[in-house]
Scaffold this active site. Structure first.
Site, PDB file in Angstrom:
ATOM      1  N   ASP A   1       0.783   3.848  -3.225  1.00 13.56           N
ATOM      2  CA  ASP A   1       0.395   5.250  -3.072  1.00 13.56           C
ATOM      3  C   ASP A   1       1.352   6.154  -3.828  1.00 13.56           C
ATOM      4  O   ASP A   1       0.936   7.127  -4.478  1.00 13.56           O
ATOM      5  CB  ASP A   1       0.369   5.601  -1.584  1.00 13.56           C
ATOM      6  CG  ASP A   1       0.045   7.063  -1.339  1.00 13.56           C
ATOM      7  OD1 ASP A   1      -1.033   7.507  -1.759  1.00 13.56           O
ATOM      8  OD2 ASP A   1       0.877   7.760  -0.733  1.00 13.56           O
TER       9      ASP A   1
ATOM     10  N   GLU B   1       0.832  -1.206   0.000  1.00 12.78           N
ATOM     11  CA  GLU B   1       0.000   0.000   0.000  1.00 12.78           C
ATOM     12  C   GLU B   1       0.868   1.259   0.000  1.00 12.78           C
ATOM     13  O   GLU B   1       0.602   2.217  -0.743  1.00 12.78           O
ATOM     14  CB  GLU B   1      -0.901   0.004   1.234  1.00 12.78           C
ATOM     15  CG  GLU B   1      -1.705   1.276   1.425  1.00 12.78           C
ATOM     16  CD  GLU B   1      -2.113   1.482   2.871  1.00 12.78           C
ATOM     17  OE1 GLU B   1      -2.425   2.631   3.224  1.00 12.78           O
ATOM     18  OE2 GLU B   1      -2.117   0.512   3.642  1.00 12.78           O
TER      19      GLU B   1
ATOM     20  N   GLU C   1      -4.461   0.536  -3.648  1.00 13.69           N
ATOM     21  CA  GLU C   1      -3.075   1.018  -3.719  1.00 13.69           C
ATOM     22  C   GLU C   1      -2.098  -0.156  -3.708  1.00 13.69           C
ATOM     23  O   GLU C   1      -1.083  -0.134  -4.414  1.00 13.69           O
ATOM     24  CB  GLU C   1      -2.794   1.964  -2.557  1.00 13.69           C
ATOM     25  CG  GLU C   1      -3.536   3.291  -2.665  1.00 13.69           C
ATOM     26  CD  GLU C   1      -3.395   4.159  -1.437  1.00 13.69           C
ATOM     27  OE1 GLU C   1      -3.690   5.366  -1.525  1.00 13.69           O
ATOM     28  OE2 GLU C   1      -2.983   3.643  -0.370  1.00 13.69           O
TER      29      GLU C   1
ATOM     30  N   ASP D   1      -7.034   1.132   0.541  1.00 13.35           N
ATOM     31  CA  ASP D   1      -5.698   0.609   0.834  1.00 13.35           C
ATOM     32  C   ASP D   1      -5.353  -0.551  -0.098  1.00 13.35           C
ATOM     33  O   ASP D   1      -4.237  -0.635  -0.621  1.00 13.35           O
ATOM     34  CB  ASP D   1      -5.625   0.125   2.285  1.00 13.35           C
ATOM     35  CG  ASP D   1      -5.680   1.266   3.284  1.00 13.35           C
ATOM     36  OD1 ASP D   1      -5.543   2.431   2.873  1.00 13.35           O
ATOM     37  OD2 ASP D   1      -5.858   0.984   4.488  1.00 13.35           O
TER      38      ASP D   1
END
Length: 226
Positions: A49, A45, A121, A118
């Site tokens: 991102d 995650e 990502e 989450d």
């Protein structure tokens, strides 16, 4: 390790065939079911991102070569925020393949915005590690779709705009009040009222207080400006 039928179907939905299936499995593994030999998706995650951020920064720069940093920043934020990631996750039915512990499943984890965002990502990071940046960019661009072209409307911060409208007329800042909360604890819907000192008000309902406040502010701004 081979992917199960449901994970193969998910791979088809996101448009990427994994050379290393373990990456996808890890991306979909929540902390509630992780073990020493089955790590969760938090590290992925974190990476995803950053990959998403770079892709979106490039995309909005290319889309508007004359935009200032002040114009680009809210567009960027609108495209990478957790709510947007969760919306994309819902479109590809990511929740159906999330690997969750029993307690998280019982509390509606497959529909929770934070978990979906989450995991989306983490999936981006899995594609990046599996096939490189170009593959990740292609998937992101495809899944985010028209959001990139229409981000200017989404990026408008209605609460800020409404406050500026009020200040320009010597009014105090608008107030936001939760007037109702519906649905089960694991998937509530909030009704928020935005109100100005002159008595004008508008309400909106959404799955998060933040989104409901923005929608109520937008509705009230449309009313007083129109």
């Amino acid at each position: 390790m081979k992917l199960s039928a449901d994970l193969k179907a998910f791979s088809d939905r996101i448009g990427h065939r994994f050379q290393t299936p373990d990456l996808l499995i890890r991306a979909l593994t929540h902390g509630s079911i992780s073990t020493d030999t089955r790590p969760d998706n938090q590290r992925l995650e974190f990476l995803g991102d950053r990959v998403l951020g770079l892709v979106m920064a490039e995309a909005i720069l290319a889309a508007d070569k004359a935009a200032s940093e002040g114009q680009l920043a809210p567009r960027f934020n609108a495209l990478v925020r957790k709510e947007t990631c969760a919306d994309v996750a819902r479109e590809v039915d990511l929740g159906a393949v999330l690997k969750l512990g029993r307690s998280e499943m019982m509390s509606g984890g497959r529909r929770k915005q934070a978990l979906l965002g989450d995991a989306m990502e983490a999936v981006i990071a899995a594609v990046y590690l599996d096939a490189g940046f170009e593959a990740a960019r292609a998937m992101i661009t495809r899944l985010w779709g028209d959001r990139i072209a229409t981000v200017e409307e989404d990026a408008r911060d209605a609460k800020t705009a409404l406050q500026e409208w009020a200040q320009a007329r010597k009014m105090p800042p608008p107030s936001y009040t939760e007037v109702a909360r519906d649905g089960p604890d694991h998937a509530p819907e909030f009704t928020i009222e935005a109100r100005l000192a002159n008595g004008e008000a508008a309400t909106a309902k959404a799955r998060s207080k933040r989104a409901a406040e923005q929608d109520a502010a937008r509705a009230l701004l449309d009313r007083v400006e129109g």
